[in-house]
Design a protein around this motif. Structure first.
Motif, PDB file in Angstrom:
ATOM      1  N   ASP A  43      80.724 -11.570  30.264  1.00 59.53           N
ATOM      2  CA  ASP A  43      82.125 -11.140  30.592  1.00 59.53           C
ATOM      3  C   ASP A  43      82.425 -11.281  31.894  1.00 59.53           C
ATOM      4  O   ASP A  43      83.467 -10.247  32.797  1.00 59.53           O
ATOM      5  CB  ASP A  43      82.210  -9.560  30.176  1.00 59.53           C
ATOM      6  N   GLY A  44      81.909 -11.935  32.925  1.00 58.45           N
ATOM      7  CA  GLY A  44      81.972 -12.247  34.201  1.00 58.45           C
ATOM      8  C   GLY A  44      81.364 -11.260  35.024  1.00 58.45           C
ATOM      9  O   GLY A  44      81.689 -11.326  36.336  1.00 58.45           O
ATOM     10  N   ASN A  45      80.752 -10.162  34.660  1.00 56.58           N
ATOM     11  CA  ASN A  45      80.014  -9.334  35.368  1.00 56.58           C
ATOM     12  C   ASN A  45      78.565  -9.901  35.559  1.00 56.58           C
ATOM     13  O   ASN A  45      78.239 -10.904  34.979  1.00 56.58           O
ATOM     14  CB  ASN A  45      79.945  -8.174  34.889  1.00 56.58           C
ATOM     15  N   THR A  46      77.751  -9.335  36.572  1.00 55.86           N
ATOM     16  CA  THR A  46      76.499  -9.853  36.804  1.00 55.86           C
ATOM     17  C   THR A  46      75.406  -8.560  36.230  1.00 55.86           C
ATOM     18  O   THR A  46      75.635  -7.490  36.385  1.00 55.86           O
ATOM     19  CB  THR A  46      76.158  -9.917  38.350  1.00 55.86           C
ATOM     20  N   TYR A  47      74.259  -9.025  35.439  1.00 55.49           N
ATOM     21  CA  TYR A  47      73.338  -8.393  34.858  1.00 55.49           C
ATOM     22  C   TYR A  47      71.900  -8.681  35.214  1.00 55.49           C
ATOM     23  O   TYR A  47      71.635  -9.895  35.499  1.00 55.49           O
ATOM     24  CB  TYR A  47      73.352  -8.289  33.495  1.00 55.49           C
ATOM     25  N   ASN A  48      71.066  -7.790  35.151  1.00 58.46           N
ATOM     26  CA  ASN A  48      69.635  -7.945  35.595  1.00 58.46           C
ATOM     27  C   ASN A  48      68.831  -8.618  34.238  1.00 58.46           C
ATOM     28  O   ASN A  48      69.332  -7.828  32.947  1.00 58.46           O
ATOM     29  CB  ASN A  48      68.858  -6.943  36.148  1.00 58.46           C
ATOM     30  N   VAL A  49      68.034  -9.324  34.338  1.00 58.77           N
ATOM     31  CA  VAL A  49      67.108  -9.350  33.352  1.00 58.77           C
ATOM     32  C   VAL A  49      65.731  -9.757  33.808  1.00 58.77           C
ATOM     33  O   VAL A  49      65.142 -10.189  34.795  1.00 58.77           O
ATOM     34  CB  VAL A  49      67.601 -10.976  32.606  1.00 58.77           C
ATOM     35  N   HIS A  50      64.581  -9.003  33.024  1.00 66.61           N
ATOM     36  CA  HIS A  50      63.383  -8.883  33.302  1.00 66.61           C
ATOM     37  C   HIS A  50      62.542  -8.551  32.536  1.00 66.61           C
ATOM     38  O   HIS A  50      62.855  -7.645  31.270  1.00 66.61           O
ATOM     39  CB  HIS A  50      63.303  -7.677  34.474  1.00 66.61           C
ATOM     40  N   GLY A  51      61.530  -9.282  32.080  1.00 68.26           N
ATOM     41  CA  GLY A  51      60.728  -9.031  31.210  1.00 68.26           C
ATOM     42  C   GLY A  51      59.394  -9.813  30.903  1.00 68.26           C
ATOM     43  O   GLY A  51      59.271 -10.478  31.775  1.00 68.26           O
ATOM     44  N   PHE A  52      58.804  -9.759  29.886  1.00 63.45           N
ATOM     45  CA  PHE A  52      57.804 -10.663  29.409  1.00 63.45           C
ATOM     46  C   PHE A  52      57.972 -11.551  28.135  1.00 63.45           C
ATOM     47  O   PHE A  52      58.433 -11.024  27.071  1.00 63.45           O
ATOM     48  CB  PHE A  52      56.158  -9.989  29.180  1.00 63.45           C
ATOM     49  N   GLN A  53      57.547 -12.910  28.037  1.00 62.54           N
ATOM     50  CA  GLN A  53      57.569 -13.828  27.141  1.00 62.54           C
ATOM     51  C   GLN A  53      55.938 -13.858  26.916  1.00 62.54           C
ATOM     52  O   GLN A  53      55.537 -14.478  27.741  1.00 62.54           O
ATOM     53  CB  GLN A  53      58.468 -14.958  27.100  1.00 62.54           C
ATOM     54  N   ILE A  54      55.557 -13.879  25.712  1.00 60.21           N
ATOM     55  CA  ILE A  54      54.140 -13.838  25.442  1.00 60.21           C
ATOM     56  C   ILE A  54      53.686 -14.766  24.116  1.00 60.21           C
ATOM     57  O   ILE A  54      54.356 -14.694  23.043  1.00 60.21           O
ATOM     58  CB  ILE A  54      53.604 -12.365  24.994  1.00 60.21           C
ATOM     59  N   TRP A  55      52.705 -15.583  24.115  1.00 63.61           N
ATOM     60  CA  TRP A  55      52.277 -16.225  22.988  1.00 63.61           C
ATOM     61  C   TRP A  55      50.822 -15.850  22.423  1.00 63.61           C
ATOM     62  O   TRP A  55      50.158 -15.532  23.146  1.00 63.61           O
ATOM     63  CB  TRP A  55      52.092 -17.807  23.224  1.00 63.61           C
ATOM     64  N   ILE A  56      50.892 -15.603  21.233  1.00 61.78           N
ATOM     65  CA  ILE A  56      49.669 -15.067  20.449  1.00 61.78           C
ATOM     66  C   ILE A  56      49.181 -15.975  19.641  1.00 61.78           C
ATOM     67  O   ILE A  56      49.912 -16.356  18.597  1.00 61.78           O
ATOM     68  CB  ILE A  56      49.625 -13.756  20.010  1.00 61.78           C
ATOM     69  N   ALA A  57      47.687 -16.546  19.740  1.00 64.26           N
ATOM     70  CA  ALA A  57      47.695 -17.553  18.854  1.00 64.26           C
ATOM     71  C   ALA A  57      46.923 -16.917  17.614  1.00 64.26           C
ATOM     72  O   ALA A  57      46.443 -15.793  17.423  1.00 64.26           O
ATOM     73  CB  ALA A  57      46.088 -18.370  19.393  1.00 64.26           C
ATOM     74  N   LEU A  58      47.409 -17.649  16.441  1.00 60.54           N
ATOM     75  CA  LEU A  58      46.908 -17.269  15.122  1.00 60.54           C
ATOM     76  C   LEU A  58      45.691 -17.356  14.636  1.00 60.54           C
ATOM     77  O   LEU A  58      45.251 -18.740  15.067  1.00 60.54           O
ATOM     78  CB  LEU A  58      48.145 -17.812  13.910  1.00 60.54           C
ATOM     79  N   PRO A  59      44.864 -16.678  13.859  1.00 57.86           N
ATOM     80  CA  PRO A  59      43.804 -17.017  13.294  1.00 57.86           C
ATOM     81  C   PRO A  59      43.745 -18.434  12.698  1.00 57.86           C
ATOM     82  O   PRO A  59      44.879 -18.782  12.110  1.00 57.86           O
ATOM     83  CB  PRO A  59      43.484 -15.922  12.347  1.00 57.86           C
ATOM     84  N   LYS A  60      42.665 -19.270  12.617  1.00 58.61           N
ATOM     85  CA  LYS A  60      42.822 -20.488  12.172  1.00 58.61           C
ATOM     86  C   LYS A  60      43.338 -20.753  10.692  1.00 58.61           C
ATOM     87  O   LYS A  60      44.089 -21.431  10.417  1.00 58.61           O
ATOM     88  CB  LYS A  60      41.330 -21.125  12.232  1.00 58.61           C
ATOM     89  N   GLU A  61      42.869 -19.457   9.828  1.00 54.61           N
ATOM     90  CA  GLU A  61      43.331 -19.648   8.512  1.00 54.61           C
ATOM     91  C   GLU A  61      44.899 -19.359   8.165  1.00 54.61           C
ATOM     92  O   GLU A  61      45.285 -19.420   7.302  1.00 54.61           O
ATOM     93  CB  GLU A  61      42.559 -18.651   7.805  1.00 54.61           C
ATOM     94  N   MET A  62      45.494 -18.880   9.332  1.00 58.92           N
ATOM     95  CA  MET A  62      46.945 -18.528   9.410  1.00 58.92           C
ATOM     96  C   MET A  62      47.794 -19.414   9.975  1.00 58.92           C
ATOM     97  O   MET A  62      49.179 -19.145  10.042  1.00 58.92           O
ATOM     98  CB  MET A  62      47.075 -17.026   9.668  1.00 58.92           C
ATOM     99  N   GLU A  63      47.207 -20.538  10.536  1.00 60.11           N
ATOM    100  CA  GLU A  63      48.070 -21.331  11.520  1.00 60.11           C
ATOM    101  C   GLU A  63      49.008 -21.882  10.752  1.00 60.11           C
ATOM    102  O   GLU A  63      49.983 -22.544  11.309  1.00 60.11           O
ATOM    103  CB  GLU A  63      47.145 -22.420  12.195  1.00 60.11           C
ATOM    104  N   GLN A  64      48.956 -22.373   9.320  1.00 57.35           N
ATOM    105  CA  GLN A  64      49.908 -23.081   8.551  1.00 57.35           C
ATOM    106  C   GLN A  64      50.707 -22.137   7.677  1.00 57.35           C
ATOM    107  O   GLN A  64      51.339 -22.373   6.608  1.00 57.35           O
ATOM    108  CB  GLN A  64      49.139 -24.176   7.807  1.00 57.35           C
TER     109      GLN A  64
END
Length: 290
Positions: free
Chosen positions: A111-132
C-alpha cells in the motif's frame, strides 16, 4: 522458502558443554534432532518496490516451518493452500514426495507504506519411512499455541512437546520448538523439560554458558542430550529447538532433503523437466542452481 545454495557462515567453536556457531547447519554440527536448516529472516523492512516475492520452487523430504515475530507472508502451494501468516502463528508445510510453493508479501501490505518483517524459516527432516508421503499443510493461529510464564520469562510452545505441554502443530518425529522472552535475568534449566538434542538460537540479548557470554545472532548446541543449563540476561529473546536425532544421514541439495541421494537426483530431473505439481494461476519458476 528457497535455500539458494545453502551458504552458511561457519564459525563453530567449542566452549565446553556447548558448540557455538551461526545458524544451522554449521561445520561441527549438521543437524540438531530432526532440524536440518534454520534461517533467521530479518529484521528487515519491506515497502514500495521492495517486497517478498519468492516464486514457485520445490521441496521434497522435509517439513518447512515459518514463525514470524513481525510482518506477514502469504503462502500458496500446489496442494491448494493459501494462507497469510501473521506474527505468532505457525505455517507448517510437509513436502513429502514433492510440493511447490510461493511466498509473497500480501496485497494488503502493498500500500505504499513500509513494514518490518522478522522471523524464522526452518526445515525439519522427515523420518525415512515418511519421506515419500503425500504433501500436507497445517496452519495454527497464535491463540492455539500453549503459553505460560515461568522464572521471569514468557514461554510459547511452537511445535512438539516440552515442559510437560504439547503443541497442536503436527510433528512426525519426537521434537520441540519453544520461544522464550525473558523480562529479567534467570537460569534456564532444560533438564527433564525437553527430550533429545538441544539447540538455542539467541534472537536478541545474550546468555552465559560455561563462563562464556554468547551474544545475539549465535546458536548453541548442547553436547549433552536432554539436559543443559544457561544464564539468560534480562530482555533476551531465545528460540529453543531439537529432539530425537534421525538414525540416517540426510543429503541436502538446494531445497531437497532425503536419506536417499537417488530421490534427490530424481527431484532435480523432475524440476528441470517442469514435472512438479504447480501453484494454481502462477507462472513463476525459480531455476535450479547448478
Amino acid at each position: 522458502m528457497s535455500n539458494k545454495g545453502l551458504i552458511i557462515e561457519e564459525r563453530a567453536r567449542d566452549i565446553g558443554d556447548f558448540l557455538v556457531g551461526r545458524l544451522l547447519p554449521f561445520r561441527k554440527k549438521r543437524m540438531v534432532g530432526p532440524f536440518v536448516f534454520i534461517d533467521h529472516m530479518g529484521p528487515s523492512k519491506i515497502g514500495p518496490n521492495q517486497y517478498i516475492d519468492i516464486g514457485q520452487h520445490p521441496h521434497i523430504g522435509l517439513s518447512t516451518l515459518t514463525y514470524l515475530f513481525e510482518g506477514e507472508i502469504r503462502h500458496r502451494d500446489s496442494i491448494g493452500s493459501d494462507q497469510v501468516i501473521t506474527p505468532g502463528a505457525v505455517n507448517l508445510m510437509t513436502a513429502g514426495s514433492g510440493v511447490t510453493h510461493t511466498e509473497r508479501t500480501p496485497d494488503s501490505l502493498r500500500d505504499g507504506n513500509t513494514y518490518n518483517v522478522h522471523g524464522f524459516q526452518i526445515w525439519i527432516a522427515l523420518p525415512k519411512e515418511m519421506e515419500q508421503m503425500k504433501p500436507e499443510f497445517y496452519h495454527a493461529e497464535k491463540e492455539a499455541l500453549p503459553k505460560w510464564q515461568q522464572d521471569n520469562a514468557n514461554f510459547t510452545l511452537i511445535a512438539g512437546e516440552a515442559f510437560g505441554r504439547k503443541s497442536p502443530v503436527p510433528t512426525l518425529s519426537p521434537q520441540f520448538m519453544v520461544e522464550v522472552k525473558a523480562t529479567h535475568s534467570f537460569t534456564l534449566n532444560l533438564s527433564d523439560q525437553v527430550k533429545g538434542e538441544i539447540g538455542i538460537c539467541i534472537v536478541k540479548g545474550s546468555i552465559k554458558a560455561c563462563e562464556n557470554i554468547i551474544a545475539e545472532g549465535n546458536m548453541l548446541v548442547s553436547k549433552i542430550d536432554d539436559a543443559c543449563k544457561v544464564e539468560v540476561s534480562a530482555d533476551t529473546h531465545l528460540l529453543l529447538f531439537g529432539g530425537a536425532p534421525l538414525p540416517e544421514e540426510r543429503h541436502i541439495f538446494w531445497n531437497f532433503v532425503s536419506s536417499d541421494s537417488k530421490l534427490i537426483e530424481d527431484a532435480k530431473e523432475r524440476w528441470v523437466a517442469k514435472d512438479f505439481p504447480v501453484v494454481e494461476n502462477d507462472d513463476s519458476y525459480i531455476e535450479m542452481p547448478q
